[in-house]
Design a protein around this motif. Structure first.
Motif, short mmCIF file in Angstrom:
data_model
loop_
_atom_site.label_atom_id
_atom_site.label_comp_id
_atom_site.label_asym_id
_atom_site.label_seq_id
_atom_site.Cartn_x
_atom_site.Cartn_y
_atom_site.Cartn_z
N GLN A 508 0.86 -1.18 0.00
CA GLN A 508 0.00 0.00 0.00
C GLN A 508 0.89 1.23 0.00
N LYS A 510 1.98 5.34 -0.33
CA LYS A 510 1.52 6.65 0.13
C LYS A 510 1.02 7.50 -1.02
N ARG A 552 -2.61 7.80 3.70
CA ARG A 552 -1.96 7.49 4.97
C ARG A 552 -2.86 6.63 5.86
N SER A 553 -3.75 5.87 5.24
CA SER A 553 -4.59 4.95 6.02
C SER A 553 -3.83 3.65 6.25
N ASN A 554 -4.36 2.85 7.17
CA ASN A 554 -3.64 1.63 7.55
C ASN A 554 -4.09 0.40 6.78
N ASP A 555 -5.10 0.52 5.93
CA ASP A 555 -5.56 -0.66 5.19
C ASP A 555 -6.23 -0.19 3.91
N PRO A 559 -9.97 0.37 6.10
CA PRO A 559 -9.11 1.16 6.99
C PRO A 559 -9.77 1.43 8.34
N THR A 560 -8.96 1.49 9.38
CA THR A 560 -9.44 1.79 10.73
C THR A 560 -8.77 3.02 11.32
N LYS A 561 -7.73 3.53 10.69
CA LYS A 561 -7.13 4.78 11.13
C LYS A 561 -6.36 5.40 9.97
N GLY A 562 -6.11 6.71 10.07
CA GLY A 562 -5.41 7.41 9.02
C GLY A 562 -6.35 8.24 8.17
#
Length: 735
Positions: A508, A510, A552-555, A559-562
């Motif tokens: 993934q 940026k 900049r998300s985590n998935d 995604p659960t953060k970012g």
């Protein structure tokens, strides 16, 4: 001499006769003779020769002390030898079979049978048993009864009543070993039932050893355990009690690592998370050693091996001196790729995938990444990447390590599909056929068909993945589509090309981008405000769409953060009577914020603008509309924005939207309340007024390819004609 000869011959014959099954035949000949050796007339001396007649009488009544004369041979040597079949002098020669008459006939000179009631008879030959069952042919194999016979033990176990027992464990609570003990206990595994008390006792003995092992795993090396079986008063049940005594706790003493020097010097000791004074816990020690096995290949030592630990206990000091041998192997750097197995990819294409360069310090994470990227192409049934020593020394002193890529060809063809439903869109199904390597390497042909209540279409796509660069895709598409919505009815043909640099679940990124072209010919129904009616117009459109995404998300899928920032810009020219250049833009921002372990707050804002052209000169399919599953839920698809006098949407040149979700997940399921707002406008810039709001709740079922989404929403400030409830079913989160 006669005796000696018979003895030697008898030994030889017995061996031969036993081998050929004839020993029984000789016995049949000799038995009538030898059986008469004990029969003699009362008061007479025994016969001295084989020709003396005898009578069958009762056993002699003479006194045991009465003297008897020596008895001569019953069968002479001459008669004995004549009764035997002729044999070859070669002891290894095969014997000829004897006939029944030969086997059963009496030997020459054999006396007649003893007299019975004054009459003398000849001993008849022994009858040959006629085994009629053995003479019958074997029945068919399918006719055999394969059910095993029931043994007495089976009957006993079946008929024996079960006994019941309860299990009690003492001494493990303080060590927090109760749950682990219950998961491994033989008594617990029996479910409180056993065939007899002996079985209960045997299970309890197993649990004694289990309790000791668990306590030793925490450093209690003096631990003991004992089990007792007792009867519960006023009950037929038994109680099995396992009592554990931890004893003294042992701690780590001196810690020694036996290894060759490394770079940096403290590489092993720094990553071995053990300290003097720590309890000798098995799980902690094994975890520390596993960390060494993991870190060394990441720091330039691909061939490192962790040896067998040694812990020397001191019963007086209650310590254990720990020694760990480690074979580091040579410090290494990346060399070149070497292909092996099926020739799916050549070396030129294989060298597109690595995220390292030759000469970089070896890192097993980069090796794993290379293997994962090859697997993700979908053209292999199996692929392996292994480092191998070369003996080549690089300028920095490291040994160059080549990576052996072992390829196993997979299936190139696949069939897939999508199914969804949305209020205003109706049902939509898409089926696609893909040949992933029709034009090697990774040149795919994708044929798609769309069938729905309001959309139908066909398309063919050529796509080359990893085109000269990892995760860069080149794609060309030709499609024909019919769309019939409230906003427009269009027959569209499109020829497009696109180059993109994309994120993948493996990597993934940026920053990603895409750019390309579109040639569109479309015939659409459009409301002519001057004429006051709908008319069909044909448009020719040339577009150069581009997109950039900062992620900049985590998935990638859930995604659960970012956060993410996306910008789309498409310079276009519309040809409809004249040439009208314009630009379509859209900016979007999404954010994800976790609240605790199970809840994620997700939000999105989006704004779009079309500048340089009047709305009525713009093809309806290129305008902005609001409403639907990916927009403001609660309203029908494309139902937000300006309307014609007949109440049908006509779209606008600008758009603004926002959405807020609270994503609560439990296991593979989730509940998502949401609140949306937005609208589309005739002006080229969006306004903050006249927003429409919708709210609802959704369900999620999480799979390995993304969540399955079902949302139910209602408009909070509906207009005349808006429905009260809207339903949306699709794959993937709303944003």
């Amino acid at each position: 001499m006669a005796s000696a000869r018979k003895k030697g011959f008898g030994l030889r014959c017995s061996r031969l006769l036993y081998r050929t099954g004839l020993i029984g035949a000789v016995a049949a000949v000799l038995l009538p003779v030898s059986s008469f050796a004990q029969l003699q007339k009362p008061g007479t001396a025994p016969a001295k020769g084989p020709d003396t007649p005898r009578e069958q009488v009762s056993p002699p009544s003479a006194s045991p002390a009465e003297p008897t004369e020596p008895q001569g041979p019953i069968v002479s040597d001459k008669d004995f030898e004549a009764a035997l079949p002729k044999l070859s002098d070669d002891i290894n020669a095969p014997l000829e079979p004897m006939s029944t008459d030969q086997m059963m006939a009496p030997a020459p000179g054999t006396p007649a049978a003893p007299a019975v009631n004054g009459a003398t008879t000849t001993v008849p030959p022994a009858p040959v048993a006629q085994e009629t069952e053995l003479a019958q042919p074997l029945p068919a194999l399918s006719g055999f009864n394969t059910q095993p016979l029931e043994t007495a033990a089976d009957v006993k176990d079946r008929d024996a009543p079960e006994i019941r027992y309860v299990t009690e464990v003492k001494g493990l609570e303080a060590l927090k070993l109760d749950d682990e003990f219950k998961g491994l206990s033989a008594l617990k595994d029996g479910g409180g039932k056993a065939a007899n008390a002996t079985q209960v006792s045997a299970r309890a003995k197993e649990d004694e050893a289990l309790a000791v092992r668990l306590m030793k795993s925490l450093g209690y090396y003096d631990a003991t355990a004992i089990s007792t079986i007792e009867t519960i008063p006023n009950s037929t049940e038994l109680r099995a009690i396992v009592s554990a005594t931890p004893g003294r706790l042992y701690k780590l003493g001196e810690i020694v690592v036996q290894a060759d020097p490394t770079t940096p010097p403290d590489l092993i000791r720094k990553n071995l998370a053990l300290r003097t004074g720590d309890p000798i816990e098995a799980a902690r020690i094994q975890g520390a050693e596993a960390n060494i096995s993991l870190v060394l290949p990441q720091q330039g030592y691909p061939f490192a091996k962790v040896g067998e630990r040694d812990i020397l206990l001191d019963e007086e000091k209650l310590t254990g001196d720990y020694t760990l041998p480690v074979e580091t192997g040579p410090r290494s750097s990346f060399g070149k790729l070497v292909a092996q197995g099926d020739p799916v990819f050549g070396l030129e294409h294989l060298n597109v995938f690595p995220r390292f360069k030759a000469g970089d310090l070896y890192d097993s994470r980069m090796t794993d990444d290379l293997r994962d990227a090859l697997v993700a192409t979908g053209v292999f049934s199996g692929v392996g990447v292994q480092p191998q020593r070369t003996g080549r020394i690089a300028p920095d002193g490291t040994e160059e390590v080549d990576l052996l890529v072992n390829q196993t060809k997979g299936k190139y063809r696949s069939l897939g599909g999508l199914l969804g439903y949305g209020t205003g869109e109706g049902f939509r199904a898409e089926v696609n056929f893909t040949h992933r390597n029709l034009f090697p390497p990774e040149g795919a042909l994708i044929l798609s068909a769309i069938g729905g209540t309001q959309e139908q279409g066909l398309s063919a796509t050529f796509r080359r993945q990893n085109a000269g660069k990892r995760d860069r895709t080149v794609q060309f598409t030709a499609s024909a589509n019919h769309s019939n919505y409230d906003a427009f009815d269009a027959f569209t043909g499109t020829l497009s090309g696109r180059i993109s640099y994309d994120s993948t679940p493996i990597w993934q990124k940026k920053f990603t981008y895409a750019y390309g072209f579109e040639l569109v010919g479309t015939n659409e129904s459009v409301y002519d405000f001057t004429a006051g009616e709908r008319r069909r117009r044909t448009y020719g459109i040339l577009a150069l769409p581009g997109q950039v995404l900062f992620d900049r998300s985590n998935d990638l899928l859930n995604p659960t953060k970012g956060y993410r920032l996306k910008l789309n810009v498409s310079p276009e020219t519309s040809v409809q009577g004249g040439v009208s250049p314009y630009a379509r833009t859209m900016v979007e921002a999404t954010g994800y914020y976790p609240v605790g372990q199970s809840i994620v707050l997700a939000g999105r804002v989006r704004a779009g603008s079309i500048a340089g052209i009047a709305r009525d000169d713009l093809a309806p399919s290129r305008r902005y509309y609001g409403g639907g599953g990916g927009s403001v839920r609660g309203y029908g698809y494309q139902r937000l924005g300006p309307f014609d006098p007949n109440g049908d949407p006509v779209g606008g040149r600008s758009l603004n939207e926002f959405s807020i979700e609270a994503r609560y997940r439990f296991g593979n399921f989730g509940i998502v309340p949401f609140f949306d707002g937005g609208n589309a406008y005739e002006s080229s810039l969006p306004k903050g007024s006249d927003l429409r709001y919708g709210a609802g709740i959704g369900g999620r079922f999480y799979t390995n390819f993304g969540p399955l989404r079902v949302d139910v929403a209602t408009p909070l400030n509906p207009r005349p004609g808006d429905g009260k409830v809207a339903l949306y079913i699709s794959i993937g989160q709303a944003f």
